[in-house]
Design a protein around this motif. Structure first.
Motif, mmCIF file in Angstrom:
data_model
loop_
_atom_site.group_PDB
_atom_site.id
_atom_site.type_symbol
_atom_site.label_atom_id
_atom_site.label_comp_id
_atom_site.label_asym_id
_atom_site.label_seq_id
_atom_site.Cartn_x
_atom_site.Cartn_y
_atom_site.Cartn_z
ATOM 1 N N ALA A 105 0.665 -1.055 0.030
ATOM 2 C CA ALA A 105 -0.275 0.305 0.198
ATOM 3 C C ALA A 105 0.798 1.338 0.002
ATOM 4 N N ARG A 106 0.528 2.477 -0.164
ATOM 5 C CA ARG A 106 0.897 3.638 -0.604
ATOM 6 C C ARG A 106 1.474 3.597 0.724
ATOM 7 N N LYS A 276 15.706 1.025 -15.050
ATOM 8 C CA LYS A 276 15.006 -0.567 -15.553
ATOM 9 C C LYS A 276 14.785 -0.882 -14.075
ATOM 10 N N VAL A 277 16.395 -1.264 -13.716
ATOM 11 C CA VAL A 277 16.313 -1.802 -12.333
ATOM 12 C C VAL A 277 16.030 -1.400 -11.567
ATOM 13 N N PRO A 278 16.362 -0.057 -10.991
ATOM 14 C CA PRO A 278 15.869 0.771 -10.176
ATOM 15 C C PRO A 278 14.734 0.888 -9.622
ATOM 16 N N MET A 279 14.583 0.837 -11.201
ATOM 17 C CA MET A 279 12.668 1.540 -11.226
ATOM 18 C C MET A 279 11.794 0.099 -10.941
ATOM 19 N N ASP A 280 12.472 -1.623 -10.941
ATOM 20 C CA ASP A 280 11.947 -2.563 -10.510
ATOM 21 C C ASP A 280 11.269 -2.689 -9.197
ATOM 22 N N TYR A 281 12.981 -1.949 -8.448
ATOM 23 C CA TYR A 281 12.609 -2.294 -6.941
ATOM 24 C C TYR A 281 12.083 -1.111 -5.867
ATOM 25 N N CYS A 282 11.958 -0.334 -6.745
ATOM 26 C CA CYS A 282 11.812 1.168 -6.055
ATOM 27 C C CYS A 282 9.625 0.635 -6.036
ATOM 28 N N LEU A 283 9.731 -0.054 -7.127
ATOM 29 C CA LEU A 283 8.012 -0.528 -7.218
ATOM 30 C C LEU A 283 7.704 -1.616 -5.933
ATOM 31 N N ASN A 284 8.505 -2.496 -6.427
ATOM 32 C CA ASN A 284 8.332 -3.829 -5.286
ATOM 33 C C ASN A 284 8.607 -3.091 -3.790
ATOM 34 N N MET A 285 8.998 -2.258 -3.726
ATOM 35 C CA MET A 285 9.301 -2.237 -2.168
ATOM 36 C C MET A 285 8.039 -0.864 -1.788
ATOM 37 N N GLY A 286 7.773 -0.405 -2.888
ATOM 38 C CA GLY A 286 6.162 0.541 -2.158
ATOM 39 C C GLY A 286 6.941 2.021 -2.513
ATOM 40 N N ALA A 324 -1.408 4.601 -10.420
ATOM 41 C CA ALA A 324 -2.566 3.718 -9.261
ATOM 42 C C ALA A 324 -2.679 3.808 -7.716
ATOM 43 N N ALA A 325 -1.562 3.832 -7.462
ATOM 44 C CA ALA A 325 -1.019 3.587 -5.873
ATOM 45 C C ALA A 325 -1.422 4.969 -5.178
ATOM 46 N N LEU A 326 -0.449 5.850 -5.653
ATOM 47 C CA LEU A 326 -1.178 7.346 -5.165
ATOM 48 C C LEU A 326 -1.834 7.945 -5.609
ATOM 49 N N GLY A 327 -3.519 7.482 -6.494
ATOM 50 C CA GLY A 327 -3.960 7.249 -6.566
ATOM 51 C C GLY A 327 -4.395 8.103 -7.655
ATOM 52 N N ARG A 328 -3.772 8.606 -8.863
ATOM 53 C CA ARG A 328 -3.570 9.508 -9.646
ATOM 54 C C ARG A 328 -4.319 8.291 -10.453
ATOM 55 N N THR A 329 -5.173 8.538 -10.803
ATOM 56 C CA THR A 329 -5.954 6.955 -11.575
ATOM 57 C C THR A 329 -5.914 7.607 -12.911
ATOM 58 N N GLU A 330 -6.676 8.956 -13.003
ATOM 59 C CA GLU A 330 -6.802 8.885 -14.439
ATOM 60 C C GLU A 330 -5.945 9.424 -15.067
ATOM 61 N N GLU A 331 -4.656 9.886 -14.376
ATOM 62 C CA GLU A 331 -3.710 9.378 -15.201
ATOM 63 C C GLU A 331 -2.651 8.761 -16.055
ATOM 64 N N ALA A 332 -3.201 7.296 -15.561
ATOM 65 C CA ALA A 332 -2.570 5.664 -15.571
ATOM 66 C C ALA A 332 -3.602 5.455 -16.848
ATOM 67 N N GLU A 333 -5.130 5.772 -16.443
ATOM 68 C CA GLU A 333 -6.073 4.597 -17.674
ATOM 69 C C GLU A 333 -5.584 5.423 -18.927
ATOM 70 N N GLU A 334 -4.677 6.639 -18.952
ATOM 71 C CA GLU A 334 -4.711 7.760 -19.608
ATOM 72 C C GLU A 334 -3.322 6.829 -20.176
ATOM 73 N N LEU A 335 -2.683 6.559 -19.646
ATOM 74 C CA LEU A 335 -0.909 6.198 -20.193
ATOM 75 C C LEU A 335 -1.691 4.773 -21.214
ATOM 76 N N TYR A 336 -2.379 4.285 -20.070
ATOM 77 C CA TYR A 336 -3.327 2.284 -20.962
ATOM 78 C C TYR A 336 -3.790 2.987 -21.719
ATOM 79 N N ARG A 362 -11.478 -1.260 -8.633
ATOM 80 C CA ARG A 362 -10.435 -0.952 -7.073
ATOM 81 C C ARG A 362 -10.316 0.353 -7.429
ATOM 82 N N HIS A 363 -9.906 0.964 -7.495
ATOM 83 C CA HIS A 363 -9.026 2.019 -7.808
ATOM 84 C C HIS A 363 -9.559 3.995 -8.137
ATOM 85 N N HIS A 364 -10.103 3.581 -8.881
ATOM 86 C CA HIS A 364 -11.033 5.350 -8.871
ATOM 87 C C HIS A 364 -11.887 5.679 -8.390
#
Length: 728
Positions: A105-106, A276-286, A324-336, A362-364
């Motif tokens: 969780a965030r 990419k390597v630190p990005m993966d780690y940061c996602l996994n660590m929250g 999505a975790a940060l609650g910025r869900t509209e931006e997430a959907e725009e990227l998809y 779940r998120h919106h």
């Protein structure tokens, strides 16, 4: 925290000006001077470096302190795994990237921060290291996690125990830190030191100094020289510095300085991997802010072409997860949506469909389960075309788990249960018991949630017992099991589970809140008060915690403390109906009837259905001899709560006082039919009304029922009017 002594905020335009006011670093004297610039190590640059300097000493002398906070310590400073053993791993922390299906969780970073601050409080006592001083230079250029750390340590720790100095330019970009500085720190202006620019210095040497600072130098001559040299020279300097840092083999450098240099170096592949390597780690660590930053930086160097697709998708989808975790869900959907416009790759489209479904269910903020169902079905159709059997089965199970969530949200619990159970069996059949342990635990936990929603609590407990057996250090499972025990009234077992969760977790506000509620239900108000107080220490904006503590204070007769909590809550949420109602009760307890009426009417203006406000306002008006007003309020309340026995009872009492006996009899009858716990009182009062109406036989029947319930305060009256009843 009220204090006269304050922390310090040194401000100046240049680091050299500010450093003139710094004490000299001296660990022996408890003085630690640390560079907080995010370029250096990314998340927890400052707090992590502080722990790297402190923990070896603490581990040597007081290892039990480190053991209690091992999760926080290793999250802040991963290099300390050479010093500290990771003793509380979970299936989430151990999952390999291909099997990582659950993310933190965030709020996890805030929990980690509280845990580290409590560790520091335990260290900075006379019998251990004594008073400490922390100086954080470049505090305005810190990463988001250090922003949380600075704001929290300034609030929670008194400078008499640990003096914190933040050193920065006058413009502090972090609002949370600026607010804490304004409240808890003394601002100190650094004097401007006149310096003479060096003459004849080699531009390449000056540029190298800037690069060696990892981009943190604010020396104008170094910056100008860096910008003036040829691109090839700059790239060579960055390549050299990146290689020097990599040779140090310190993982946190891969989160900050190394990717910063690789972005500016000569190797495109090293740059892409370096992000990419630190990005993966940061996602996994929250560490979602850092993950998002790295994803944005990475997307600048790739496009949607076939040769770039793997990197583009990695940089994009981890950004959307973070959004999505940060609650910025509209931006997430725009990227998809952007991804769907730019690729026809089935794997990317499949994952985008699933993620979009989860955004909608779940998120919106405004959820649309029909849209979610459309996208999950798209994901399932694409998964069915995967040629490799194991991957096809896993993806199908994973997406059906998402479909089960949608079914839960629309109330189809049985269908949700079927999907989860079938998914578990299919996963075991195709992958065995050694692969995808994490996702199997997720399915088991989801099954327990569904069973609990179906009120099949014993089965839910069985499922939770099994999942805790295979993942005992995941605190949320103990929290969930405590909640099931609480629902069925097994409060001692609920408390034991909440306590276990507290023991193995960084500070987790909900565990303390729920344990406080369980203690309160058991009548252990001192323990409940302690939990609410700790909750509000780590999360002072927790409205329900503040409301509940105010209620305990009020019940204990401490109206002053209750009022302070209520006013703190109303400062955060001025129209909170329950807080306004509680304020009304405080005013009533202090016999401030006009203020009480104002507060109770304000509560009803905020929530016209609030039963407690209606009941107490009706009592207040009755006591003010405004009986007609009391009846009017109660009549309105009954319109909202037609099954509330207390409303009929109170209105019957008011009607009786107005000598409207027929209506009183009717309301007393309604109160009985609604299951009132005051049946003995009602039988007497209804009998009295019936006597006034001349319906003596009915009155005597009520009084007979009244006397049958036990001792009566009205015995003398009944003996006078119906002596035969008292001899039965």
């Amino acid at each position: 925290m009220t204090q006269t002594q304050k922390h310090r905020w040194i401000v100046g335009q240049t680091r050299a000006d500010r450093e003139a006011l710094h004490p000299a670093a001296d660990a022996g004297q408890g003085i630690f001077v640390i560079d907080a610039h995010r370029n250096l190590r990314g998340p927890y640059t400052a707090a992590g470096e502080l722990l790297r300097q402190l923990i070896p000493t603490v581990q040597k002398h007081w290892p039990e302190l480190v053991e209690r906070h091992v999760v926080e310590v290793l999250s802040f400073a991963p290099e300390l795994r050479d010093v500290v053993q990771a003793s509380r791993e979970t299936l989430t922390s151990l999952a390999i990237p291909e099997e990582r299906t659950r993310f933190y969780a965030r709020v996890r970073t805030q929990r980690l921060t509280h845990g580290v601050i409590e560790l520091l409080q335990k260290i900075a006592v006379p019998e251990r290291m004594g008073r400490l001083q922390f100086v954080f230079e470049n505090a305005g250029d810190c990463e988001h996690t250090d922003n949380e750390f600075f704001a929290t340590i300034l609030r929670r720790i008194h400078p008499a125990q640990i003096e914190v100095t933040l050193s920065s330019k006058p413009e502090m970009e972090w609002p949370m830190v600026r607010e804490a500085l304004d409240k808890y720190a003394e601002r100190i202006e650094a004097p401007v030191i006149q310096r003479t620019a060096p003459s004849g210095a080699d531009p390449l040497e000056l540029a190298k100094r800037f690069v060696q600072s990892d981009g943190t130098s604010d020396v104008a001559e170094e910056i100008a020289a860096y910008e003036s040299i040829a691109d090839e020279q700059r790239q060579a300097l960055h390549d050299q510095r990146a290689e020097e840092l990599e040779a140090l083999d310190q993982f946190s450098l891969t989160l900050g300085a190394i990717p910063w240099h690789r972005e500016r170096g000569s190797s495109r592949e090293a740059m892409l991997q370096g992000l990419k390597v630190p990005m993966d780690y940061c996602l996994n660590m929250g560490f979602y802010e850092a993950c998002l930053d790295l994803g944005i930086r990475g997307r600048k160097f790739v496009d949607w072409s076939k040769e770039n697709l793997e990197y583009m998708w990695a940089f994009m989808t981890k950004s959307t997860n973070s959004l999505a975790a940060l609650g910025r869900t509209e931006e997430a959907e725009e990227l998809y949506n952007w991804a769907r416009e730019n690729t026809d790759n089935p794997g990317a489209l499949m994952q985008a469909a699933y993620a979009t479904s989860m955004l909608h269910t779940r998120h919106h903020q405004v959820r649309n389960h029909d849209t979610a169902r459309y996208w999950i079905n798209q994901a399932l159709e694409l998964a069915a075309n995967i040629s490799e059997e194991k991957m096809r089965n896993f993806r199908t199970v994973f997406y059906n788990n998402g479909l089960a969530l949608i079914e839960m949200h629309v109330g189809n619990h049985e269908e949700a249960l079927r999907l989860v159970m079938e998914g578990y069996d299919r996963l075991v059949e195709t992958h065995g018991l050694e692969q995808h342990k994490l996702h199997r635990s997720v399915l088991m936990n989801n099954k327990s949630h569904i069973l609990s929603a179906l009120k099949r609590y014993e089965e839910a407990l069985e499922e939770l017992n099994q999942v805790i057996e295979i993942d005992p250090n995941y605190p949320e499972y103990h929290f969930d099991r405590g909640n099931v025990y609480s629902k069925i009234g097994r409060l001692e077992e609920a408390i034991a589970n909440y306590t276990r969760g507290i023991e193995i977790s960084p500070p987790f506000p909900e565990l303390h809140y729920n344990r406080a509620s369980a203690y309160n239900r058991l009548g252990e108000t001192e323990k409940a008060m302690a939990d609410y107080s700790y909750l509000l220490e780590i999360e002072p904006t927790h409205i329900d915690g503040r409301l509940n503590r105010a209620t305990l204070y009020l019940e204990a007769g401490d109206t002053e403390a209750a009022r302070l909590d209520v006013l703190e809550g109303l400062a955060l949420e001025p129209q909170h109906a329950q807080l306004l109602c509680t304020l009304g009760l405080i005013e009533m307890a202090e016999e401030q009837m006009e203020a009480a009426e104002k507060a109770l009417r304000a509560a009803l203006a905020a929530d016209e259905t609030l039963l407690e406000a209606y009941v107490n306002l009706s009592v207040l008006l009755f006591e003010k001899e405004d009986v007609h007003g009391s009846v009017e309020i109660l009549t309105t309340a009954i319109g909202h709560h037609p099954q509330a026995d207390v409303l009929y009872f109170n209105r019957a009492w008011a009607m009786q006082s107005l000598e409207r006996f027929e209506e009183a009899v009717e309301d007393y009858t309604q109160a009985l039919q609604a299951g009132s716990g005051d049946a003995q009182e009602i039988f007497y009062q209804r009998g009295a009304c019936l006597m006034e109406l001349g319906r003596e036989e009915e009155a005597f029947a009520d009084w007979k029922l009244h006397l049958a319930d036990g001792e009566s305060p009205y015995l003398d009256t009944i003996q006078q009017l119906a002596p035969a009843l008292t001899h039965l």
